[in-house]
Motif scaffolding. Structure first.
Motif, PDB file in Angstrom:
ATOM      1  N   THR A   1      22.507 -25.342 -75.885  1.00  0.00           N
ATOM      2  CA  THR A   1      22.157 -24.077 -75.234  1.00  0.00           C
ATOM      3  C   THR A   1      20.789 -23.609 -75.712  1.00  0.00           C
ATOM      4  O   THR A   1      19.944 -23.181 -74.911  1.00  0.00           O
ATOM      5  CB  THR A   1      23.221 -23.000 -75.514  1.00  0.00           C
ATOM      6  N   ALA A   2      20.542 -23.690 -77.019  1.00  0.00           N
ATOM      7  CA  ALA A   2      19.235 -23.304 -77.553  1.00  0.00           C
ATOM      8  C   ALA A   2      18.142 -24.211 -76.996  1.00  0.00           C
ATOM      9  O   ALA A   2      17.036 -23.752 -76.703  1.00  0.00           O
ATOM     10  CB  ALA A   2      19.247 -23.348 -79.076  1.00  0.00           C
ATOM     11  N   SER A   3      18.449 -25.483 -76.828  1.00  0.00           N
ATOM     12  CA  SER A   3      17.478 -26.422 -76.270  1.00  0.00           C
ATOM     13  C   SER A   3      17.087 -26.020 -74.850  1.00  0.00           C
ATOM     14  O   SER A   3      15.903 -26.051 -74.481  1.00  0.00           O
ATOM     15  CB  SER A   3      18.048 -27.840 -76.271  1.00  0.00           C
ATOM     16  N   ARG A   4      18.070 -25.609 -74.047  1.00  0.00           N
ATOM     17  CA  ARG A   4      17.770 -25.160 -72.681  1.00  0.00           C
ATOM     18  C   ARG A   4      16.929 -23.874 -72.711  1.00  0.00           C
ATOM     19  O   ARG A   4      15.995 -23.711 -71.929  1.00  0.00           O
ATOM     20  CB  ARG A   4      19.055 -24.947 -71.888  1.00  0.00           C
ATOM     21  N   THR A   5      17.248 -22.969 -73.644  1.00  0.00           N
ATOM     22  CA  THR A   5      16.474 -21.734 -73.782  1.00  0.00           C
ATOM     23  C   THR A   5      15.028 -22.062 -74.130  1.00  0.00           C
ATOM     24  O   THR A   5      14.091 -21.537 -73.522  1.00  0.00           O
ATOM     25  CB  THR A   5      17.091 -20.825 -74.867  1.00  0.00           C
ATOM     26  N   VAL A   6      14.851 -22.946 -75.111  1.00  0.00           N
ATOM     27  CA  VAL A   6      13.506 -23.339 -75.526  1.00  0.00           C
ATOM     28  C   VAL A   6      12.766 -23.993 -74.366  1.00  0.00           C
ATOM     29  O   VAL A   6      11.607 -23.670 -74.089  1.00  0.00           O
ATOM     30  CB  VAL A   6      13.561 -24.269 -76.756  1.00  0.00           C
ATOM     31  N   SER A   7      13.414 -24.901 -73.664  1.00  0.00           N
ATOM     32  CA  SER A   7      12.765 -25.581 -72.532  1.00  0.00           C
ATOM     33  C   SER A   7      12.315 -24.591 -71.472  1.00  0.00           C
ATOM     34  O   SER A   7      11.202 -24.698 -70.940  1.00  0.00           O
ATOM     35  CB  SER A   7      13.720 -26.604 -71.915  1.00  0.00           C
ATOM     36  N   THR A   8      13.151 -23.618 -71.168  1.00  0.00           N
ATOM     37  CA  THR A   8      12.799 -22.605 -70.173  1.00  0.00           C
ATOM     38  C   THR A   8      11.592 -21.799 -70.623  1.00  0.00           C
ATOM     39  O   THR A   8      10.668 -21.546 -69.834  1.00  0.00           O
ATOM     40  CB  THR A   8      13.999 -21.667 -69.914  1.00  0.00           C
ATOM     41  N   LEU A   9      11.571 -21.403 -71.897  1.00  0.00           N
ATOM     42  CA  LEU A   9      10.454 -20.609 -72.415  1.00  0.00           C
ATOM     43  C   LEU A   9       9.173 -21.433 -72.502  1.00  0.00           C
ATOM     44  O   LEU A   9       8.078 -20.915 -72.258  1.00  0.00           O
ATOM     45  CB  LEU A   9      10.814 -20.009 -73.773  1.00  0.00           C
ATOM     46  N   VAL A  10       9.300 -22.720 -72.830  1.00  0.00           N
ATOM     47  CA  VAL A  10       8.129 -23.610 -72.859  1.00  0.00           C
ATOM     48  C   VAL A  10       7.591 -23.787 -71.441  1.00  0.00           C
ATOM     49  O   VAL A  10       6.384 -23.680 -71.204  1.00  0.00           O
ATOM     50  CB  VAL A  10       8.485 -24.971 -73.505  1.00  0.00           C
ATOM     51  N   ASP A  11       8.488 -24.046 -70.488  1.00  0.00           N
ATOM     52  CA  ASP A  11       8.072 -24.231 -69.091  1.00  0.00           C
ATOM     53  C   ASP A  11       7.371 -22.992 -68.535  1.00  0.00           C
ATOM     54  O   ASP A  11       6.460 -23.106 -67.707  1.00  0.00           O
ATOM     55  CB  ASP A  11       9.265 -24.590 -68.210  1.00  0.00           C
ATOM     56  N   ALA A  12       7.796 -21.813 -68.986  1.00  0.00           N
ATOM     57  CA  ALA A  12       7.180 -20.564 -68.524  1.00  0.00           C
ATOM     58  C   ALA A  12       5.829 -20.310 -69.199  1.00  0.00           C
ATOM     59  O   ALA A  12       5.098 -19.404 -68.802  1.00  0.00           O
ATOM     60  CB  ALA A  12       8.118 -19.390 -68.797  1.00  0.00           C
ATOM     61  N   GLY A  13       5.528 -21.089 -70.245  1.00  0.00           N
ATOM     62  CA  GLY A  13       4.262 -20.916 -70.952  1.00  0.00           C
ATOM     63  C   GLY A  13       4.303 -19.869 -72.046  1.00  0.00           C
ATOM     64  O   GLY A  13       3.263 -19.472 -72.575  1.00  0.00           O
ATOM     65  N   TRP A  14       5.498 -19.411 -72.428  1.00  0.00           N
ATOM     66  CA  TRP A  14       5.631 -18.360 -73.417  1.00  0.00           C
ATOM     67  C   TRP A  14       5.891 -18.891 -74.825  1.00  0.00           C
ATOM     68  O   TRP A  14       5.781 -18.162 -75.803  1.00  0.00           O
ATOM     69  CB  TRP A  14       6.749 -17.405 -73.034  1.00  0.00           C
ATOM     70  N   LEU A  15       6.252 -20.162 -74.918  1.00  0.00           N
ATOM     71  CA  LEU A  15       6.620 -20.748 -76.197  1.00  0.00           C
ATOM     72  C   LEU A  15       6.039 -22.144 -76.301  1.00  0.00           C
ATOM     73  O   LEU A  15       5.927 -22.848 -75.293  1.00  0.00           O
ATOM     74  CB  LEU A  15       8.163 -20.824 -76.270  1.00  0.00           C
ATOM     75  N   ALA A  16       5.665 -22.535 -77.521  1.00  0.00           N
ATOM     76  CA  ALA A  16       5.239 -23.904 -77.795  1.00  0.00           C
ATOM     77  C   ALA A  16       6.248 -24.503 -78.763  1.00  0.00           C
ATOM     78  O   ALA A  16       6.726 -23.822 -79.675  1.00  0.00           O
ATOM     79  CB  ALA A  16       3.847 -23.925 -78.408  1.00  0.00           C
ATOM     80  N   ALA A  17       6.590 -25.766 -78.547  1.00  0.00           N
ATOM     81  CA  ALA A  17       7.532 -26.481 -79.416  1.00  0.00           C
ATOM     82  C   ALA A  17       6.846 -27.757 -79.870  1.00  0.00           C
ATOM     83  O   ALA A  17       6.752 -28.721 -79.110  1.00  0.00           O
ATOM     84  CB  ALA A  17       8.824 -26.777 -78.659  1.00  0.00           C
ATOM     85  N   GLU A  18       6.357 -27.740 -81.082  1.00  0.00           N
ATOM     86  CA  GLU A  18       5.594 -28.866 -81.622  1.00  0.00           C
ATOM     87  C   GLU A  18       6.473 -29.721 -82.517  1.00  0.00           C
ATOM     88  O   GLU A  18       7.111 -29.207 -83.431  1.00  0.00           O
ATOM     89  CB  GLU A  18       4.403 -28.342 -82.439  1.00  0.00           C
ATOM     90  N   ARG A  19       6.499 -31.004 -82.239  1.00  0.00           N
ATOM     91  CA  ARG A  19       7.242 -31.928 -83.094  1.00  0.00           C
ATOM     92  C   ARG A  19       6.532 -32.037 -84.439  1.00  0.00           C
ATOM     93  O   ARG A  19       5.310 -32.155 -84.512  1.00  0.00           O
ATOM     94  CB  ARG A  19       7.339 -33.295 -82.440  1.00  0.00           C
ATOM     95  N   THR A  20       7.316 -32.004 -85.501  1.00  0.00           N
ATOM     96  CA  THR A  20       6.778 -32.096 -86.849  1.00  0.00           C
ATOM     97  C   THR A  20       6.710 -33.563 -87.255  1.00  0.00           C
ATOM     98  O   THR A  20       7.728 -34.259 -87.208  1.00  0.00           O
ATOM     99  CB  THR A  20       7.681 -31.322 -87.832  1.00  0.00           C
ATOM    100  N   PRO A  21       5.537 -34.046 -87.641  1.00  0.00           N
ATOM    101  CA  PRO A  21       5.410 -35.456 -88.039  1.00  0.00           C
ATOM    102  C   PRO A  21       6.346 -35.794 -89.202  1.00  0.00           C
ATOM    103  O   PRO A  21       6.469 -35.026 -90.151  1.00  0.00           O
ATOM    104  CB  PRO A  21       3.943 -35.585 -88.481  1.00  0.00           C
TER     105      PRO A  21
END
Length: 138
Positions: free
Chosen positions: A60-80
């Motif tokens: 559920t959190a993943s879908r929330t994050v994806s929606t916010l990223v798609d809207a341009g309001w959130l960035a989700a950066e993978r940590t090396p």
């Protein structure tokens, strides 16, 4: 028979419904708004941390994050080197949306609190103290 606990539950439900209505013009749900608040308040928050803080499953959190990223309001950066761990941050448009939405929500409730003869800042302090006691009893 009504009790304080029941009355507070009813108040929280009314606040949630009011928040949904007040946030609609901004194009965001209350659940997504809360996710943005948490990201703004916690540097280095991961998607897993967000799920825990919101009381949601990771999908559920993943879908929330994806929606916010798609809207341009959130960035989700993978940590090396951290596997599939993604660190969440607000984008500039996300910070602006959060600022405007928070102002709309805060001012509306502050007015209600003042209308019944209470100081919003003092009430907020008391609520935080009560929450801390309930979450970590002596």
């Amino acid at each position: 028979m009504s009790s304080l606990a029941h009355d507070l539950h009813v108040l929280v439900r009314a606040l949630d419904r009011s928040a949904e209505t007040r946030l609609a013009p901004f194009g965001i749900s209350y659940a997504r708004y809360l996710a943005m608040v948490l990201v703004a308040d916690h540097d280095g928050l991961t998607q897993r941390d967000l799920a825990t803080a919101l009381g949601q499953s990771e999908p559920t959190a993943s879908r929330t994050v994806s929606t916010l990223v798609d809207a341009g309001w959130l960035a989700a950066e993978r940590t090396p080197g951290a596997g599939n761990r993604r660190v969440l941050t607000l984008t500039d448009p996300g910070r602006e949306l959060l600022r405007r939405a928070s102002a709309a929500l805060g001012s509306a409730f502050d007015e209600v609190v003042r209308s019944v003869g209470h100081d919003p800042a003092a009430l907020a302090t008391d609520i935080r103290r009560m929450t801390a006691i309930i979450e970590d009893p002596p």
